[in-house]
Design an enzyme around this catalytic site. Structure first.
Site, PDB file in Angstrom:
ATOM      1  N   SER A 156     -11.257  -0.508  -0.501  1.00 50.47           N
ATOM      2  CA  SER A 156      -9.955  -0.465   0.184  1.00 50.47           C
ATOM      3  C   SER A 156     -10.104  -0.689   1.677  1.00 50.47           C
ATOM      4  CB  SER A 156      -9.301   0.909   0.002  1.00 50.47           C
ATOM      5  OG  SER A 156      -8.622   0.984  -1.202  1.00 50.47           O
ATOM      6  N   ASP A 175       0.841  -1.198   0.000  1.00 44.91           N
ATOM      7  CA  ASP A 175       0.000   0.000   0.000  1.00 44.91           C
ATOM      8  C   ASP A 175       0.878   1.250   0.000  1.00 44.91           C
ATOM      9  OD1 ASP A 175      -2.253   1.887   0.873  1.00 44.91           O
ATOM     10  OD2 ASP A 175      -3.287  -0.033   0.884  1.00 44.91           O
ATOM     11  N   HIS A 208      -3.686   6.277   3.468  1.00 43.41           N
ATOM     12  CA  HIS A 208      -4.374   5.049   3.045  1.00 43.41           C
ATOM     13  C   HIS A 208      -3.738   3.793   3.634  1.00 43.41           C
ATOM     14  CE1 HIS A 208      -5.717   2.052  -0.013  1.00 43.41           C
ATOM     15  NE2 HIS A 208      -6.754   2.851  -0.170  1.00 43.41           N
TER      16      HIS A 208
END
Ligand SMILES: *[C@@H]1O[C@H](CO)[C@@H](O)[C@H](O)[C@H]1NC(C)=O
Ligand SMILES: *[C@@H]1O[C@H](CO)[C@@H](O)[C@H](O)[C@H]1NC(C)=O
Ligand SMILES: *[C@@H]1O[C@H](CO)[C@@H](O)[C@H](O)[C@H]1NC(C)=O
Ligand SMILES: *[C@@H]1O[C@H](CO)[C@@H](O)[C@H](O)[C@H]1NC(C)=O
Ligand SMILES: *[C@@H]1O[C@H](CO)[C@@H](O)[C@H](O)[C@H]1NC(C)=O
Ligand SMILES: *[C@@H]1O[C@H](CO)[C@@H](O)[C@H](O)[C@H]1NC(C)=O
Ligand SMILES: *[C@@H]1O[C@H](CO)[C@@H](O)[C@H](O)[C@H]1NC(C)=O
Length: 757
Positions: free
Chosen positions: A545, A141, A216
């Protein structure tokens, strides 16, 4: 509605085109040269033989060294390099080379505009689980914010000895930033720089290290395995305890994504390392644009296949593309995760001057001191701009004199509009608040620079009436209140990508759904683009996600209980114990209009982590079964080589006969009999019987009608025979078969496309 959606599709593609084609290299491109399965412990000799091979097309070793970017030597062999199309083709014709493909980019599955609410929601946590702490989850990620309280390692034992990873130092990241929670951290940037130029040229905050400037990756990692942290909130919203699915699991961080994008070449290196480092699960909240590319050219498919061969489960996002046939990461060896809501909402309501209240959703910590005038953006168009254009509140469409000191009512042009930017445009024009009419995402929480809230269709009508009947309409947007036990829950998120599977339609996709709407988890305090410019350590965002790491966390728990289970067994346990009912005991519906769902929305259903620990029966399969399945779908020797890197002798099976935990037949002409084999994983002798919900227009029989087991590990096969008496008119009809012994209920959804009877 249809029109809106079609516009959106076009725009999304257009948008992606602009972003992914920033690379201006005219003659040379970044290619991945894939040489198969063999791994070499001695990476130096691999590198030098890669240089020799490259030199054969570049002309000299010096040029070869200049051209080379990445070397893959651990879990599979190959390299990436900057080449002309001609050089790439020459390499492709070399005997030792299996395939040569261009490195493209993948997108993280939360667009930066979707920010939001909620709390980690994997329920099954007990002392027993805490003690089982040797599971390692690899997260590919945008990196991690290591100082977050969620990554404290209180109470964790030493790093598992079998872990071979490293803590790679870099910009504002030292080996001290790893601990017994974050046990490894690596980063990859050469691929993205090859596409988009130096990271510095983007004029955005970043760290050339595993440190996360995007938020994220931190969010995903803490959702999987964050430690228990009390008293956290997003500016008071969703306050409570934050925790990951398995607070005792370890994290290995592979940062391959920058500013929301990840290049194929970097991703493949992350897979190579993660597999070699010894992770148990890989969590992949990223993917290609739809349509999903062929498995034989897609980096996620190739990397995940190697992972499966090494006993590693890959859980991946299904995508955020709203529409049928847009699901990505659909390879049968990936666990494909859709997104659904939880029982919590974030209301930021509008009090109108006539004392009516509009229910709005937003993550709005800002207080309005009084009532302000409300103006519709259509009535505030700048000179020469048609009212319709002004209604979307895009830059330079609004008359600043008219919106000054007002709450502006805006609408959505396409689902991919940046909601945040509309509020910024309103603020820059002197507006004090925004009401956004957004029927599709009205339950998804966003953050804005001024008080702002999203309303749905019904509220919009009430509001419209007030605006047309009242000469001086006024209103006040209230700060968010967090509301629990909302119902029904879960519902499928409007944005969650849907099946059918465009590559191998006999495999129903997605596989499962998990919470992905308004999820609270740790955040990078320097990432403020999506948080109204306000720095925060915990944030609420939405997307597949966010649902993918929930499933990665559940998989980690199962792995800790059943260390010997294969990736397919873990996947089967998660799928066959899922539920298709919501909190009101009705079938799960889909946002925003409560429409009916099918397995193309959620696969087997909504994850039930407690049941998944003890599924009764499992459907298992290995890498060779998958290859025989692929041979059955018409894959050539060359295709298979692209995937495995090794020769394989095909023994094709019909693709509906892969021992998958769901059953699909996408092109049924007359009767079909499907074969499955289950392995008993309970403790005491028992007898299972099948219960069938027949798809419309199809008679179903199951033989044998009883499966008797004496002990764990026994396998039994059965056939499900489908006898259609009515065409399904080009679409799928759905049903299910559940094996039950009175205690275990082992359910497989069925999806059939009956072409002829
Ligand atoms: C193997 O992969 C390369 C690179 O993506 C692709 O061009 C080629 O068509 C693939 N070969 C087969 C047989 O699928
Ligand atoms: C980046 O910032 C520098 C200095 O602030 C500026 O000169 C340059 O034009 C910016 N580049 C882009 C692409 O915005
Ligand atoms: C929780 O956090 C808030 C704000 O950070 C603080 O004011 C409050 O005292 C904390 N409560 C507890 C019980 O620690
Ligand atoms: C208004 O929007 C239409 C459709 O998007 C566009 O073609 C037109 O150029 C816009 N007009 C102005 C003045 O912006
Ligand atoms: C709007 O456009 C102006 C230039 O016309 C630019 O300076 C400004 O940054 C833009 N605002 C937003 C929110 O994009
Ligand atoms: C389906 O079942 C019905 C009722 O048992 C029976 O009448 C019919 O012949 C069956 N059709 C097929 C195609 O098996
Ligand atoms: C297919 O269409 C026919 C004719 O409209 C209809 O009778 C039949 O019920 C449809 N079949 C299914 C499975 O919906």
């Amino acid at each position: 509605m249809n029109k809106l959606i079609i516009n959106t599709l076009a725009l999304l593609l257009l948008f992606m085109y602009v972003v992914t084609n920033e690379a201006t290299s005219i003659t040379k491109k970044h290619y991945i040269v894939y040489m198969g399965d063999h791994s070499y412990p001695d990476s130096d000799s691999v590198i030098s033989s890669n240089h020799d091979l490259l030199a054969s097309v570049t002309g000299s070793t010096r040029q070869a060294k200049q051209a080379a970017i990445h070397h893959y030597s651990k879990s599979f062999r190959g390299f990436s390099a900057i080449l002309t199309a001609e050089q790439a083709q020459q390499l492709g014709e070399t005997e030792s080379v299996i395939s040569v493909f261009e490195s493209k980019t993948h997108k993280l599955q939360t667009t930066h505009s979707w920010d939001f609410l909620g709390v980690d929601n994997v329920p099954q946590n007990n002392a027993n689980i805490e003690s089982k702490s040797d599971v390692i989850v690899g997260v590919i990620d945008s990196g991690v914010w290591p100082e977050s309280e969620s990554f404290n390692d209180n109470g964790l034992g030493p790093v598992p000895k079998r872990f071979k990873g490293e803590c790679v130092a870099g910009d504002q990241f030292t080996v001290e930033n790893c601990n017994r929670k974050i046990i490894g951290a690596r980063y990859y940037f050469k691929g993205i720089e090859e596409l988009d130029g130096p990271l510095e040229s983007q004029n955005k905050t970043f760290f050339r290290s595993a440190r996360d400037s995007d938020g994220h990756g931190t969010h995903v990692a803490s959702t999987i395995a964050g430690s228990v942290v009390n008293n956290v909130s997003l500016f008071g919203m969703a306050s409570g305890t934050a925790r990951g699915g398995m607070p005792s699991a370890r994290l290995a961080i592979y940062k391959a994504c920058w500013f929301g994008f990840c290049s194929d070449a970097d991703l493949l290196l992350a897979f190579d390392d993660a597999i070699h480092d010894g992770v148990d699960i890989i969590s992949l909240s990223l993917g290609p644009d739809f349509p999903q590319p062929s498995f034989f050219t897609d980096v996620n498919s190739i990397g995940s296949f190697h992972a499966l061969q090494k006993g590693i489960l890959v859980s991946a996002s299904a995508g955020n593309s709203f529409l049928p046939s847009t699901a990505i990461n659909v390879a049968p060896w990936i666990l494909t995760v859709a997104a659904s809501s939880i029982d919590r909402d974030f209301f930021s309501n509008v009090y109108l001057g006539n004392s009516k209240i509009l229910q709005g959703t937003s993550l709005n910590p800002l207080k309005m001191d009084k009532y302000y005038g409300i103006i519709s953006a259509t009535s505030a168009a700048a000179n020469g701009v048609p009212p319709m254009n002004a209604s979307f509140c895009t830059n330079n469409t609004l008359d600043h004199n008219l919106i000054k000191g007002k709450i502006v009512v805006c609408t959505i042009e396409t689902v991919t509009d940046s909601r945040r930017k509309k509020a910024t445009v309103v603020r820059d024009g002197g507006g004090v608040g925004m009401i956004l009419i957004d029927p599709l995402l009205a339950n998804v929480g966003f953050q804005f620079v001024i008080p702002a809230t999203l309303i749905g269709q019904n509220e919009a009508l009430v509001h419209q009436e007030y605006l047309t009947t009242e000469k001086n309409p006024t209103g006040k947007i209230n700060p968010t209140t967090t509301v629990f036990k909302t119902s029904p829950a879960p519902t499928m998120a409007a944005f969650s990508s849907m099946g059918p599977n465009v590559i191998t339609p006999d495999i129903l996709k997605p596989d499962i759904t998990a919470p992905g709407v308004n999820i609270l988890a740790a955040w990078s305090p320097v990432a403020t683009d999506g948080t109204g410019g306000r720095s925060t350590d915990y944030n609420i965002i939405s997307g597949t996600s966010m649902s993918c790491p929930h499933i990665s966390g559940v998989a980690a728990i199962i792995k800790s209980y059943h260390p010997s289970w294969s990736p397919s067994a873990i996947k089967s346990a998660i799928m066959t114990t899922a539920t298709v009912m919501d909190s009101t005991l009705k079938p799960i519906s889909r946002d925003p209009f409560g429409s009916p769902t099918t397995p193309f929305d959620f696969g087997s259903g909504h994850v039930n982590p407690v049941a998944a620990l003890d599924p009764g029966l499992i459907y298992d399969y290995g890498a060779d079964d998958i290859l025989n399945f692929l041979c059955g779908t018409g894959a050539t020797r060359a295709d298979i080589q692209n995937l495995t890197g090794a020769p394989f002798k095909c023994n094709p099976i019909p693709s509906y006969d892969l021992n998958y935990p769901s059953i699909g037949v996408s092109s049924m002409k007359g009767s079909v009999s499907v074969l499955r084999t289950v392995t008993y994983v309970g403790n005491v002798p028992t007898v299972f019987k099948p219960f069938v919900e027949s798809p419309s227009g199809v008679n179903v029989t199951v033989t044998p009608h009883k499966l008797k087991f004496k002990e764990a590990g026994e396998k039994m096969s059965f056939r499900v025979r489908f006898m259609p008496y009515q065409s399904s008119n080009g679409s799928f009809v759905f049903g299910s078969v559940t094996w039950s012994d009175g205690i275990y209920n082992v359910r497989s959804p069925i999806g059939l496309n009956v072409i002829s009877v």
